[in-house]
Design a protein around this motif. Structure first.
Motif, PDB file in Angstrom:
ATOM      1  N   ASP A 124      11.712   7.012  -2.068  1.00  0.00           N
ATOM      2  CA  ASP A 124      11.508   5.564  -2.042  1.00  0.00           C
ATOM      3  C   ASP A 124      11.170   5.105  -0.633  1.00  0.00           C
ATOM      4  N   SER A 125      11.754   5.783   0.353  1.00  0.00           N
ATOM      5  CA  SER A 125      11.503   5.417   1.741  1.00  0.00           C
ATOM      6  C   SER A 125      10.029   5.582   2.089  1.00  0.00           C
ATOM      7  N   LYS A 126       9.418   6.677   1.605  1.00  0.00           N
ATOM      8  CA  LYS A 126       7.996   6.895   1.860  1.00  0.00           C
ATOM      9  C   LYS A 126       7.156   5.778   1.261  1.00  0.00           C
ATOM     10  N   GLU A 127       7.494   5.404   0.035  1.00  0.00           N
ATOM     11  CA  GLU A 127       6.728   4.349  -0.624  1.00  0.00           C
ATOM     12  C   GLU A 127       6.869   3.030   0.111  1.00  0.00           C
ATOM     13  N   GLU A 134       0.230  -0.272   4.896  1.00  0.00           N
ATOM     14  CA  GLU A 134      -1.003  -0.751   4.254  1.00  0.00           C
ATOM     15  C   GLU A 134      -1.192  -2.242   4.478  1.00  0.00           C
ATOM     16  N   GLN A 135      -0.110  -3.005   4.470  1.00  0.00           N
ATOM     17  CA  GLN A 135      -0.227  -4.440   4.738  1.00  0.00           C
ATOM     18  C   GLN A 135      -0.617  -4.679   6.206  1.00  0.00           C
ATOM     19  N   ARG A 136      -0.026  -3.902   7.116  1.00  0.00           N
ATOM     20  CA  ARG A 136      -0.390  -4.033   8.526  1.00  0.00           C
ATOM     21  C   ARG A 136      -1.850  -3.677   8.745  1.00  0.00           C
ATOM     22  N   LEU A 137      -2.302  -2.649   8.061  1.00  0.00           N
ATOM     23  CA  LEU A 137      -3.703  -2.261   8.173  1.00  0.00           C
ATOM     24  C   LEU A 137      -4.615  -3.390   7.728  1.00  0.00           C
ATOM     25  N   SER A 157      -5.093   9.274   5.931  1.00  0.00           N
ATOM     26  CA  SER A 157      -3.959   9.863   6.643  1.00  0.00           C
ATOM     27  C   SER A 157      -2.635   9.422   6.025  1.00  0.00           C
ATOM     28  N   MET A 158      -2.551   8.140   5.641  1.00  0.00           N
ATOM     29  CA  MET A 158      -1.320   7.661   4.990  1.00  0.00           C
ATOM     30  C   MET A 158      -1.113   8.343   3.647  1.00  0.00           C
ATOM     31  N   ASP A 159      -2.193   8.506   2.892  1.00  0.00           N
ATOM     32  CA  ASP A 159      -2.075   9.161   1.581  1.00  0.00           C
ATOM     33  C   ASP A 159      -1.602  10.600   1.734  1.00  0.00           C
ATOM     34  N   LEU A 160      -2.176  11.311   2.710  1.00  0.00           N
ATOM     35  CA  LEU A 160      -1.823  12.714   2.882  1.00  0.00           C
ATOM     36  C   LEU A 160      -0.406  12.894   3.406  1.00  0.00           C
TER      37      LEU A 160
END
Length: 1295
Positions: A605-608, A615-618, A850-853
């Motif tokens: 859950d922490s990763k999510e 993603e919001q910051r991006l 990079s975030m996905d991987l």
């Protein structure tokens, strides 16, 4: 290792590079080098000649070293004696004044000379360079006895009384010189230590990554594995800095380059009748000790075309056209043929000249491959390449010369990593070449130059036209169309003096050097057309006065005085091996962090949660970048629209200026116009006329538009000085992954990887920005050339009677009947849109990948076996290189590559080492209400939760905390009585921290040049002011270490009038109760004045958010201009930029707006009265005072119904024919389709290679049709993004 560096440096300095390997094989270190005897030299250097030269220099150095050591002993004894005397004085035994110490010194000197030999420079370097930075650094006493003491001193803001010693004038002077030498040696030794550490670290890191790569090769291919393999392969960046060396024949370019590299005979030089005729690039041989030359030829086809052109010109001159006469610029053609063919070339036909018998000795030419020479010495290589590099017009015998066939020569020099590992020196002719491939390579080199050296004989440095013409003719290529950040004038042959001046040669040479430097700078400052393309930072223009002969012989000057060492230092700084190493290690550390993190955790859950935050910051960061790019679009659109209008009005004049200039008869200009049309609008003079600037009709037609964008282009895309708003947005872009580590430690390794990816991507985008801006700038000229191309072809075919008139008529007619200026504007704006899309897409796609991987890949089973050992080693090397551990302490610095810094902390339990992150965390301060009243400025409280760097979002202050603490601060009044001859350079902050946990303070400055040495920090306590020298000055902040808090602020010299970064702030207030009557207050303030402070004082007014950045000169006179409003009054007519940091900020101008109805916008402009009312700031303010949310390309509202009725697939099918003809930038759409994997790389390459945009669109639409609904939908979305105006037009036409 470090000890042998001394040996290698000496051998290089003495021009004995060929002996380096021999000395290394015999394991001769510094001690052995200093102890060499004649028998040793006979074994090491068998040949008598080199041995004699080495022995002479060796003996000279030993004597010089002995004198230096004797002087050092005297000075150290004097210093020790003085220290003892003062120490006794402080205990009351004797007075602090120096008495006659001569007998005592003699007693001290005697045992000194019986001591063991002094330590090497490398060992001594540990005493001071790092020890002075604070912390427990072991040092050895100055006598080298071996006693070790520990320096517990810390940098402090408090003053310490300096020891005053009365020494005689001569001894004081000797001591000063000796101290300078000692510091120089210490700095050199410190640099060698650091370089050694970096080289060893990079070598070990490469070995680690090779092991990791071999583990990956054994695994099956997955998305993550393929990604990791690609990352490892791209760790080593091959981008090199280019230094372009220009100069007239005989100026001494080749001799200069040889001397800088420590080679007597590398580039051929010295023959008065010979000159370098080809481009030569010199770089480091990174593999072995060989001298290598790689010769690249033009193709056989290109040489045949060049010969055909020569024959055509000759037949043309003998032809029957009535309106032409023979031109005399064929010397260059005759020289080429004579050099290659000798007597055989006279009267030969084209077929005879192309006979392969002439090229028997260079089969590589016919095979279109490089010819390579490998030699053991520079002299041997120089001899072999002479016929490929130089034109010798005074030789009595014919020796076949191949330089006419050479495109470029690359020379690789061994043992030159310190100067050329990441730098290439390119010896360039002053202008391009008539051969197309050579000319394109010349333009490529010039456009890629990071620095330009213009070499000229000192006797003619200012009077000789050619050097200045080179600068004038290349300025658009090295400036806005290039990436030049530095121009250096190098005045050679300073030792060339008259016989009657030799009695006092040194004084005369040095005096003339200083005079010449001043004259060159003065003349450069008068080159307005050149200067307008550059921001002109402090170090942009440098002037060097050098003597290669004196550097080698030291007859009149010492080596330092020849300024050759300064040029070597210039190359070392440009080489920047340290940054390249830290980039490599940082990237490798990120890769191993990802692997280690993926092996040690699974989906949680922490990763999510972390992924959602990132993603919001991006998304938020991308929005900010998009807004800046839109502002740039609007600015250039406005300039280009005006440029189109002016161009259309003056196009006849612009064209006649080139094809029918005044003073040129039609008969004499016929060949120029003919050649110009044959070469796409460009005429390049040859032979004797080659020094003249090329004639470019395309540039002339685009000149109005270019002039109008030049200033804005320099603002948005500067090469040097300020970074520009677009680059600044890229550099400040951050996902702030460090702020998530504390809350989510279980994904800390993933976040480290993301941070390194972000840093690497930003660096790549800055490089991309530099490359793309060059293409954007050339768009106007290239677009006009493209629009005129068919006309040029038709015009060149005219012959016979009145052909010149018919050529001119053809050109005029085509220009009038084709909207070439509108197309040029459209193409440039398209380039800006493409740039925005590229930056946004790269950031979005790469970081999302990079975030996905790292955070969304659930299965870690297909990863290498345990890499914990490699990871721990990598972490150790990373921290060691970045200065986070070990005995050697480095100054803390803010850097994208450095994640932590360390310092000594004093506590009740003694000293402890504190390590904190250097990533800055932005915090919003709290306003302390009980300390803030309506009569006082606000008081802020910043709650820092732990050790680290924290920045106040309101004031820009940065605090380095050694632990948790609340910092309370406010802006207060400067006391002018304490300032003396200085003035404030920033607000005065009153700062307090009850926990006393602030260790370092970063004060925001507004200097344009961070190297401005006028800045100091004022520390005010109890009506006293102490001036503290900064620890470091960055582009935005001045950093100082502190031990206790009170009042801190920046000050500068009162006589400094350098421009500063400033801001224009607008506040609107109604006049009385009438809504239509308003008063606009315009404030000119330095940009380090906190906006919150001004807003607090302007309560009741509306702050208008605008682009406020500009550059203003303190005490400069400025005027405000208000347009587009009928009834407005400005008071005063002109105002002074007071550079004021008083807590009370007053408007510089007030605009009284009587009636706002009917006006949609107000155009405000700030004019510099001291620069002929040049606009230094301008903004279009909407009357509603809401930021306009307008797309740069206005949609057609009437097309909405059509768009709603048609799906993307239907729209593409319906308008396919129109899309083929009307899409002007198909590759932008292709880029998007490739990124979304809608088309394959093979299809993308096919589209890219198509000749016209119509052909590209046909190929793309074929692929789209075959791809089905999904691909058509993606194409439609890409078209909406890149060509919304076209979509709207097509939809509207269907209504």
């Amino acid at each position: 290792m470090a000890s042998f560096d001394f040996v290698r440096d000496k051998l290089t300095e003495w021009n004995h590079r060929d002996l380096i390997q021999r000395f290394e094989d015999e394991e001769i270190d510094e001690e052995g080098f200093l102890s060499l005897e004649e028998t040793d030299l006979m074994k090491l250097i068998p040949k008598a000649g080199p041995r004699c030269r080495f022995r002479k220099k060796h003996n000279k150095y030993l004597k010089k070293r002995q004198r230096h050591n004797d002087d050092m002993n005297i000075q150290e004894a004097t210093s020790l004696s003085a220290t003892i005397k003062v120490s006794k004085s402080s205990s009351g035994n004797v007075t602090g004044e120096m008495v006659n110490q001569e007998p005592r010194q003699k007693n001290i000197l005697k045992p000194l000379r019986n001591q063991p030999p002094k330590r090497s420079e490398t060992e001594r370097s540990l005493d001071k360079p790092f020890g002075t930075l604070g912390g427990s650094v072991p040092t050895t006493d100055t006598f080298g006895v071996g006693e070790t003491v520990y320096d517990h001193s810390e940098p402090s803001t408090s003053k310490k009384p300096s020891l005053q010693v009365n020494i005689s004038g001569k001894r004081k002077s000797d001591e000063t010189d000796a101290n300078k030498q000692r510091k120089k040696h210490q700095r050199g030794a410190a640099v060698r230590i650091t370089e050694t550490l970096e080289i060893e670290t990079k070598t070990e890191v490469k070995k680690i990554m090779q092991r990791v790569e071999s583990k990956l090769d054994d695994l099956p291919s997955t998305k993550l594995i393929d990604f990791l393999r690609g990352k490892i392969q791209t760790l080593e960046k091959d981008k090199k800095e280019i230094v372009g060396v220009f100069g007239k024949t005989g100026a001494g370019k080749s001799f200069l380059i040889n001397t800088i590299l420590g080679e007597k005979k590398l580039l051929p030089s010295g023959n008065q009748g010979a000159c370098t005729s080809v481009m030569i690039q010199v770089e480091a041989n990174m593999t072995d000790s060989k001298y290598i030359a790689e010769i690249e030829f033009i193709t056989e086809k290109e040489w045949k075309e060049e010969l055909s052109s020569i024959f055509r010109d000759r037949s043309y001159e003998d032809g029957n056209d009535e309106d032409q006469e023979r031109d005399d610029d064929d010397d260059d053609d005759d020289e080429k043929i004579s050099a290659l063919y000798g007597k055989d070339g006279r009267g030969a036909t084209l077929e005879e000249l192309m006979d392969r018998m002439h090229f028997r000795e260079i089969p590589e030419f016919r095979l279109s491959v490089k010819k390579i020479f490998l030699c053991d010495t520079a002299e041997e290589l120089s001899e072999k390449i002479t016929c490929y590099t130089r034109s010798d017009t005074q030789s009595d015998t014919f020796n076949r010369q191949y330089w006419p066939l050479v495109k470029c020569i690359t020379i690789k020099v061994p043992n030159s990593k310190d100067l050329l590992e990441h730098v290439v020196l390119v010896d360039l002719p002053g202008n391009g070449d008539c051969n197309k491939s050579r000319d394109e390579m010349w333009k490529s080199f010039v456009g890629n130059c990071s620095a330009v050296w213009i070499v000229s004989d000192i006797a003619r440095a200012t009077s000789e036209k050619e050097s200045w013409e080179i600068l004038d003719s290349t300025v658009s290529l090295i400036g806005p169309g290039g990436e030049c950040r530095s121009i250096s004038f190098i005045c050679t042959k300073t030792d060339d003096i008259e016989e009657n001046q030799k009695a006092n040669a040194r004084t005369f040479i040095l005096r003339r050097n200083e005079t010449t430097k001043r004259q060159v700078r003065d003349k450069f400052n008068k080159q307005k057309e050149v200067k307008k393309h550059f921001s002109g930072g402090k170090d942009f223009l440098q002037v060097f006065t050098v003597s290669s002969t004196e550097y080698q012989k030291e007859k009149h000057l010492q080596q330092e005085e020849t300024e050759i060492p300064k040029l070597q230092e210039f190359l070392r700084n440009l080489n920047d091996r340290s940054t390249k190493t830290s980039d490599y290690v940082s990237g490798a550390y990120g890769i191993l962090s990802l692997i280690q993190g993926a092996k040690s955790s699974d989906m949680t859950d922490s990763k999510e949660e972390v992924c959602q935050v990132l993603e919001q910051r991006l998304k938020d960061e991308l929005k900010s970048i998009g807004q800046t790019m839109d502002e740039a679009y609007e600015t250039f659109e406005r300039c280009l629209s005006e440029g189109v209008r002016q161009s259309e009005e003056s196009c006849e004049k612009l064209m006649n200026k080139v094809i029918a200039p005044r003073g040129k008869k039609g008969s004499g200009y016929h060949k120029v116009v003919k050649t110009l049309c044959k070469n796409g609008g460009v005429y390049k003079p040859k032979g004797k006329r080659q020094r003249r600037r090329e004639i470019n009709l395309n540039e002339s037609l685009a000149s109005c538009m270019i002039k109008l964008i030049d200033e804005e282009f320099k603002t948005y895309f500067p090469n040097e000085g300020k970074r520009g708003p677009i680059r600044e947005q890229i550099e400040t872009f951050t996902l702030d992954t460090n702020s998530l580590v504390g809350e989510h430690p279980e994904v800390s390794l993933h976040l480290i990887f993301l941070k390194t990816e972000e840093t690497e991507l930003k660096a790549k985008l800055i490089c991309d920005l530099r490359e793309k801006k060059k293409k954007i700038y050339s768009t106007l000229t290239e677009s006009i050339k493209d629009s005129m191309l068919q006309c040029y072809i038709r015009s060149s075919e005219h012959a016979g009677k009145d052909s010149l008139k018919r050529m001119k008529d053809e050109l005029h007619h085509h220009m009038k009947n084709n909207k070439i200026f509108q197309k040029a504007k459209k193409d440039m704006l398209g380039g800006l849109i493409n740039l925005k899309d590229h930056i946004m897409m790269q950031l979005k796609c790469k970081l999302q990948e990079s975030m996905d991987l790292s955070l969304k890949t659930p299965n870690s089973s297909f990863l290498p076996d345990d890499v914990t050992v490699e990871y721990n080693k990598m972490k150790m090397y990373y921290e060691k290189l970045m200065g986070c551990s070990g005995a050697v302490q480095f100054t803390p610095r803010l850097d994208l590559h450095i994640k932590t810094t360390a310092f000594e902390s004093q506590s009740e339990n003694g000293r402890k080492r504190v390590q904190v992150s250097t990533s800055v965390t932005m915090l919003k301060p709290e306003i302390v209400k009980d300390l803030t009243t309506h009569n006082h400025n606000p008081t802020y409280r910043l709650q820092c939760p732990k050790a680290g760097l924290f920045q106040c979002s309101s004031t820009g202050l940065v605090f380095l905390m050694e632990g948790k603490g609340d910092v309370v601060y406010k802006v207060t009044q400067w006391d002018s009585s304490l300032l003396g001859s200085r003035i404030p350079a920033g607000p005065l902050f009153s700062i307090d921290c009850p926990e006393q946990s602030v260790r370092q303070l970063h004060l925001p400055h507004c200097m344009c040049d961070e190297k401005d040495d006028n800045l100091s920090v004022a520390h005010v306590t109890d009506d006293n002011m102490e001036i503290v020298q900064p620890l470091k000055t960055t582009a935005t902040h001045v950093i100082v270490n502190i031990t206790h808090l009170s009042l801190f602020g920046l000050i500068r010299d009162v006589f400094s009038f350098l421009p500063v970064r400033s801001q224009v702030l607008l506040f609107l207030r109604p006049q009385g109760n009438r809504h239509q009557k308003r008063k606009l207050s315009v404030m000119l303030l330095p940009n380090n004045v906190p906006l919150c402070e001004v807003e607090y004082q302007q309560k009741g007014s509306t702050f208008i958010k605008i682009s406020s950045n500009c550059t203003l000169t303190p005490r400069g006179k400025y005027a405000l201009c208000c347009e587009l409003v009928a009834n407005s009054t400005i008071q005063p007519k002109s105002g002074q930029f007071d550079y004021d940091y008083s807590p009370n900020f007053h408007p510089t101008f007030q605009v009284f707006l009587d009636c706002m109805s009917g006006a949609e916008n107000i155009r405000l402009s700030l004019l510099d009265r001291g620069s002929n009312d040049q606009r230094v700031w301008e903004y279009l303010v909407p009357t509603g005072f809401e930021p306009p949310q307008v797309n740069p390309i206005n949609p057609n509202p009437g097309a909405e119904a059509e768009l709603k009725q048609l799906s993307g697939e239907e729209f593409v099918d319906k308008h396919m024919a129109d899309l083929i003809q009307r899409v002007t930038m198909p590759m932008c759409i292709a880029d998007r389709l490739l990124a979304e994997k809608m088309i394959q790389q093979e299809m993308y390459t096919t589209i890219y290679c198509a000749k016209t945009s119509q052909d590209q669109m046909r190929l793309m639409l074929d692929a789209v049709r075959s791809g089905g609904t999904r691909v058509k939908s993606a194409f439609y979305k890409a078209l909406l993004n890149h060509g919304p105006h076209l979509v709207q037009d097509l939809a509207a036409a269907s209504l």
